[in-house]
Every structure is written in structure tokens, then in C-alpha cells.
Design a protein around this motif. Sequence first.
Motif, PDB file in Angstrom:
ATOM      1  N   GLY A  12      16.139  23.009   0.417  1.00  0.00           N
ATOM      2  CA  GLY A  12      16.729  22.890   1.649  1.00  0.00           C
ATOM      3  C   GLY A  12      15.805  23.763   2.598  1.00  0.00           C
ATOM      4  N   LEU A  13      16.057  23.563   3.893  1.00  0.00           N
ATOM      5  CA  LEU A  13      15.310  24.191   4.842  1.00  0.00           C
ATOM      6  C   LEU A  13      15.966  25.401   5.593  1.00  0.00           C
ATOM      7  N   ASP A  61      23.921  18.487   6.238  1.00  0.00           N
ATOM      8  CA  ASP A  61      24.106  20.015   6.376  1.00  0.00           C
ATOM      9  C   ASP A  61      22.994  20.203   7.317  1.00  0.00           C
ATOM     10  N   MET A  62      22.842  19.497   8.354  1.00  0.00           N
ATOM     11  CA  MET A  62      21.785  20.141   9.422  1.00  0.00           C
ATOM     12  C   MET A  62      22.473  20.902  10.173  1.00  0.00           C
ATOM     13  N   ILE A  63      23.641  21.078  10.130  1.00  0.00           N
ATOM     14  CA  ILE A  63      24.381  21.747  11.223  1.00  0.00           C
ATOM     15  C   ILE A  63      25.127  23.029  10.305  1.00  0.00           C
ATOM     16  N   THR A  64      25.921  23.758  10.871  1.00  0.00           N
ATOM     17  CA  THR A  64      26.720  24.716  10.249  1.00  0.00           C
ATOM     18  C   THR A  64      28.109  24.771  10.828  1.00  0.00           C
ATOM     19  N   GLU A  77       0.907  -1.068   0.235  1.00  0.00           N
ATOM     20  CA  GLU A  77      -0.028  -0.101   0.038  1.00  0.00           C
ATOM     21  C   GLU A  77       0.677   1.419   0.075  1.00  0.00           C
ATOM     22  N   PRO A  78       0.520   2.330  -0.371  1.00  0.00           N
ATOM     23  CA  PRO A  78       1.173   3.449  -0.479  1.00  0.00           C
ATOM     24  C   PRO A  78       1.532   4.107   0.949  1.00  0.00           C
ATOM     25  N   PHE A  79       2.820   4.541   1.180  1.00  0.00           N
ATOM     26  CA  PHE A  79       3.224   5.088   2.165  1.00  0.00           C
ATOM     27  C   PHE A  79       4.077   6.517   2.106  1.00  0.00           C
ATOM     28  N   THR A  80       4.351   7.257   2.821  1.00  0.00           N
ATOM     29  CA  THR A  80       4.982   8.555   2.912  1.00  0.00           C
ATOM     30  C   THR A  80       6.287   8.401   3.747  1.00  0.00           C
ATOM     31  N   ALA A  81       7.220   9.242   2.886  1.00  0.00           N
ATOM     32  CA  ALA A  81       8.518   9.404   3.505  1.00  0.00           C
ATOM     33  C   ALA A  81       8.999  10.890   3.736  1.00  0.00           C
ATOM     34  N   VAL A  82       9.315  11.229   4.754  1.00  0.00           N
ATOM     35  CA  VAL A  82       9.919  12.811   4.603  1.00  0.00           C
ATOM     36  C   VAL A  82      11.394  12.730   4.504  1.00  0.00           C
ATOM     37  N   PHE A  83      11.647  14.086   3.859  1.00  0.00           N
ATOM     38  CA  PHE A  83      13.122  14.145   3.474  1.00  0.00           C
ATOM     39  C   PHE A  83      13.611  15.542   3.719  1.00  0.00           C
ATOM     40  N   LEU A  84      14.506  15.570   4.715  1.00  0.00           N
ATOM     41  CA  LEU A  84      15.245  16.969   5.049  1.00  0.00           C
ATOM     42  C   LEU A  84      16.717  16.995   4.524  1.00  0.00           C
ATOM     43  N   ALA A  85      16.984  18.346   4.276  1.00  0.00           N
ATOM     44  CA  ALA A  85      18.225  18.587   4.017  1.00  0.00           C
ATOM     45  C   ALA A  85      18.470  19.961   4.252  1.00  0.00           C
TER      46      ALA A  85
END
Length: 271
Positions: A243-244, A61-64, A22-30
Motif C-alpha cells: 500500500g501507498l 482504499d484510495m480514499i479514507t 512483447e513484454p509490457f508493464t502495468a502499474v498497480f496501486l492500492a
Amino acid sequence: MPDFKITRYRIRVDEEQWGPDEPFTAVFLADLHNCSYGEGNSRLLQEIRNENPEVVFVAGDMITSSKEVQMDAAIALMNELTKKYPVFYVNGNHEDRLQEDTEKYKDAYEKYAEAIRSCGVHLLINASDQIEIHRMPITVWGLDLPRGHYRRLRTEKLTQERMEELLGRPIAPGYQLLLAHTPAYFDAYAAWGADLTLAGHLHGGMIRLPGLGGVVSPQLRLFPKYDKGLYTLGDKKMVVSAGLGSHSICLRVNNPPELVALDFRKSEKHL
């Protein structure tokens, strides 16, 4: 920081034996760069929960890596996410800078890596891990490239053979998902065997022009080929996040920060 938007992509899984029941969702962060949306990133966390993902992928690159290394918001976010979701993470060039320049940053990378691993993050440094979601077997790979691949001049090339040296061959059965911070080497990723690559790094080209896309890359190259969106090479795909967050040059024009949601489902021919 301007507020972020949510961008959704539908990922068709063509291989009948690998498609989810069945369909599913993934979340992607960068490219969060330690930014916060609300106290404790409360607004970002709420939007992630609203997507009801089965898994979270992080492309670095979640940090700086600045004079004062900023990592508190990123650690707090990872701590909250792993309470509910499996989280797979690959380093970006900012994490790698901390790791390689110990004279300047001392043990900052070790502290960061230990903090997110202790939360339960799967930190993949030229390594892989496996997960099964709704009977869909996924091998998640993390490609951690040397800093020479991020230089402004004389940027190192990447070949399929070099990827095999770093990662080995994707011989395990199932869907091959590659986390690779820079999208510049999509040809090599696809030739190596990544069914889907998730990348960031370019911040959407910072300034986006209608019909032309992102204007400049962090390597100061104009109109980079893979700046933001869904790309295909044959049956291989790559999603590039805008990116966020931002750092140093905090410039975004027609280019809001984004949270990416991926909707995985069987190809229609198998439904």
C-alpha cells in the motif's frame, strides 16, 4: 508519511495463445488513503510515468472513510492517470463503508464514484471489462465483497461458489486478472479461475520482522498468511501490495509504502 519505494514483479504468462507479443508493464496501486507525495501527487505520478505502463490497476482504499471523508487527492490522481492510461479500479473496504453507511456518509460514495468515472476510470463492482495489450487478451474482474468479509470477529468465508454468484464464471477466453481488495481468500480466487489476483488491504502487516513478515492485519490477526509479495498456488498467482498510505494507526516499521510495477511477458518455454 515516509517516502515510497518501487517494487517490481515479473509475471510469466504460460499460456502460449495468451502471451503478449512483447513484454509490457502495468502499474498497480492500492491503499493510498488519500495521501499525497508532492503537490498533486507529483512525485508518485512521475514515478508511474517513468515505468511507462500500458495500464494501471487499482485495488481499492484510495480514499479514507473518516469523520471528514478524504477523497480530493485520490480524485486528482485518477484524473491525471486517465489522461494517459486505461485505469481499472475495484472498491476497498473504505469505499464500501461510504457506499453502505449512507446515514453517516450521505451521498459521499456517489460523489466519489461519479467523479472517478467521469475521469474515465473503469470502476468494476462485481463486474468485468476487457483489454488487449500487445495481442494479449485480458479480462479484468473487480470483486467487491460485502463488509462482513472485513470484520474483526466472525469474518465471513468466501467460496468458489459464492464468487460465481457474485461474478459469474470466467468463461471468456484470455488471461483472467482479478482485482480483489483483500488477499485473505487466495484459495477461492485461484479455484474460481483468476490467473493473477491483485490485492492490498493489509498495509504489509504494518510492522515487518525479518524472516517472519508482517506482524498484524487490520482484523488484528497476527502474522497474516498473505501480507506482501508474490504468492503462487499451482499456476495461479497473487501480488499483494503493502500500500501507498496509512490511516488511523499510521504505523510502518521496516515496511515502506510501495508502488508496484508488473512486468508481463511470455513464459520462457514459449520464447
